[in-house]
Design a protein around this motif. Structure first.
Motif, PDB file in Angstrom:
ATOM      1  N   HIS A 174       0.832  -1.201   0.000  1.00 49.37           N
ATOM      2  CA  HIS A 174       0.000   0.000   0.000  1.00 49.37           C
ATOM      3  C   HIS A 174       0.868   1.253   0.000  1.00 49.37           C
ATOM      4  N   GLY A 175       2.189   1.067  -0.080  1.00 47.79           N
ATOM      5  CA  GLY A 175       3.107   2.195  -0.132  1.00 47.79           C
ATOM      6  C   GLY A 175       3.424   2.794   1.219  1.00 47.79           C
ATOM      7  N   LYS A 218       3.042   0.524 -10.066  1.00 45.60           N
ATOM      8  CA  LYS A 218       1.987  -0.470 -10.302  1.00 45.60           C
ATOM      9  C   LYS A 218       1.200  -0.226 -11.594  1.00 45.60           C
ATOM     10  N   TYR A 269       4.206   0.174  -5.300  1.00 49.09           N
ATOM     11  CA  TYR A 269       3.185   1.222  -5.242  1.00 49.09           C
ATOM     12  C   TYR A 269       3.469   2.313  -6.279  1.00 49.09           C
TER      13      TYR A 269
END
Length: 432
Positions: free
Chosen positions: A71-72, A218, A215
């Motif tokens: 999710h970074g 992507k 992230y």
């Protein structure tokens, strides 16, 4: 950069007495304490020299002690699993612990502005998972305005310190990884900084930063630095991902249109309804969904043959799925007043689904129409089983002939003629 403070022995200071016109020495209240402090400082510097004599260049690399997810997010993982230790097999554990303890005892009561000592003790305390002790030492330096930025960035990203550096300026192309991570979290990265993160992860130097790179890249399916090597690395570790990370990974993997691999990945992480919905979407996108095709045919029933293609175009345009037009339908529409709209729609579809088989087929037909035959052959090779369709084979035969590959062209025409023996066009093309 902060200037290092010096520790000097000042000469005794003499002042004039009010009662007597003589100079009297200003005596230290605790000379023994000063001597003890000086001795402790000397011992401390000797400890630093000890590691240097052992040829151990201990450097604190804060980015090694951070973790990232898909999710970074960046966070500190207390339970570090370090493959390399500066102290392992270099000194006996007991001796090392004794020397580090002496440093800690000194900083409990005193302070010396020596960054090399801070580097040494920080690495040791992190390896020993003594985080509270590390923060205590760093606070000593922070209170003296002597804590280097990389330590501050590390403790901010680790969630220990609040980010009180809003006025800091980091501009240009950063080369220091911890600076880039700070910019990523609180400022903005430029492309060169993103590329640097990508390169150091792909080369295996900082595998712990894989989540941030995933992230950042992507949606990158083209170019030198694309998502595919990252997906390959994650495929090897997918079972170790958290549940929500697995879903994030598979959702990106879906865009590769590697349908079989995606299906098996989804079986592990998605519900049956989600899988069926995905399959339906893929079938619609590639013109293989029977229900969708039936609805199009129903809409076209009763419409004259000369108007059917335009109506079909309009229906598919509304459905944002122009790529399922057949190659011959695309070529006919390119000769109509819908040409500009069609090209724009097909390019937009391809940008959204660059690895869609129908999308690659459609773009290949555009190359064919522009007489870019080599580009056509390259693009059509990316269209999966669509490259074996009769209309596509016919276009391939023409493309081969136009670039001088006569034998390949004749073979395809002959095969098509055997399939459709009454076709006058194929009889003529095959030379019979």
């Amino acid at each position: 950069m902060f200037k290092k403070k010096s520790f000097l022995n000042w000469d005794e200071i003499y002042i004039t007495s009010n009662s007597e016109n003589t100079l009297a020495p200003f005596q230290s209240l605790d000379t023994g304490f000063e001597k003890k402090t000086l001795r402790e400082k000397t011992d401390l510097l000797e400890l630093k020299s000890y590691w240097k004599e052992k040829s151990i260049s201990i450097k604190f690399e804060p980015e090694k002690y951070l973790r990232t997810n898909l999710h970074g997010e960046i966070f500190f993982e207390p339970e570090l699993d370090l493959k390399f230790s500066y102290f392992q097999n270099k000194n006996s554990e007991k001796e090392t612990a004794f020397r580090i303890n002496k440093i800690q005892n000194f900083y409990d009561k005193n302070f010396i502005d020596d960054i090399e000592i801070l580097e040494i003790i920080s690495v040791y305390l992190l390896e020993e998972k003594k985080i509270a002790d590390l923060v205590s030492i760093c606070n000593k330096f922070l209170n003296k305005n002597s804590l280097p930025l990389k330590f501050q960035f590390f403790l901010i990203l680790a969630g220990v310190y609040k980010n009180n550096l809003q006025n800091i300026i980091l501009s240009g192309d950063e080369k220091i990884v911890i600076n880039i991570l700070y910019k990523y979290n609180y400022l903005e990265l430029n492309q060169n900084e993103k590329n640097l993160l990508y390169d150091i992860v792909i080369t295996g130097k900082y595998p712990n930063l894989l989540g941030v790179v995933f992230y950042l890249f992507k949606n990158e399916f083209k170019g030198i630095r694309n998502i595919f090597p990252i997906l390959q690395l994650l495929s090897n570790e997918s079972t170790n991902l958290a549940k929500e990370e697995k879903r994030a990974f598979v959702q990106v993997y879906q865009n590769t249109n590697q349908y079989l691999k995606t299906f098996f990945l989804m079986k592990n992480f998605f519900s049956r309804i989600e899988i069926e919905t995905w399959i339906k979407k893929i079938n619609i996108m590639n013109g293989k969904d029977k229900k969708f095709n039936l609805s199009i045919n129903e809409k076209l029933s009763g419409i004259s043959e000369k108007d059917k293609l335009i109506k079909k175009y309009q229906f598919l345009k509304e459905a944002h799925n122009l790529a399922i037009l057949t190659p011959f339908e695309i070529i006919l529409l390119l000769s109509s007043n819908k040409s500009f709209e069609l090209i724009e729609g097909l390019n937009k579809f391809y940008e959204s689904y660059p690895y869609s088989y129908s999308g690659n087929r459609a773009i290949a037909v555009l190359h064919f129409h522009n007489e870019e035959y080599k580009k056509f052959l390259l693009q059509i090779s990316k269209s999966g089983n669509f490259k074996f369709q009769m209309e596509v084979l016919y276009l391939k035969a023409i493309a081969y002939r136009e670039i001088g590959m006569s034998e390949e062209s004749k073979k395809i025409f002959q095969a098509l003629k055997n399939k459709f023996p009454n076709s006058e066009i194929l009889i003529k093309e095959s030379g019979i």
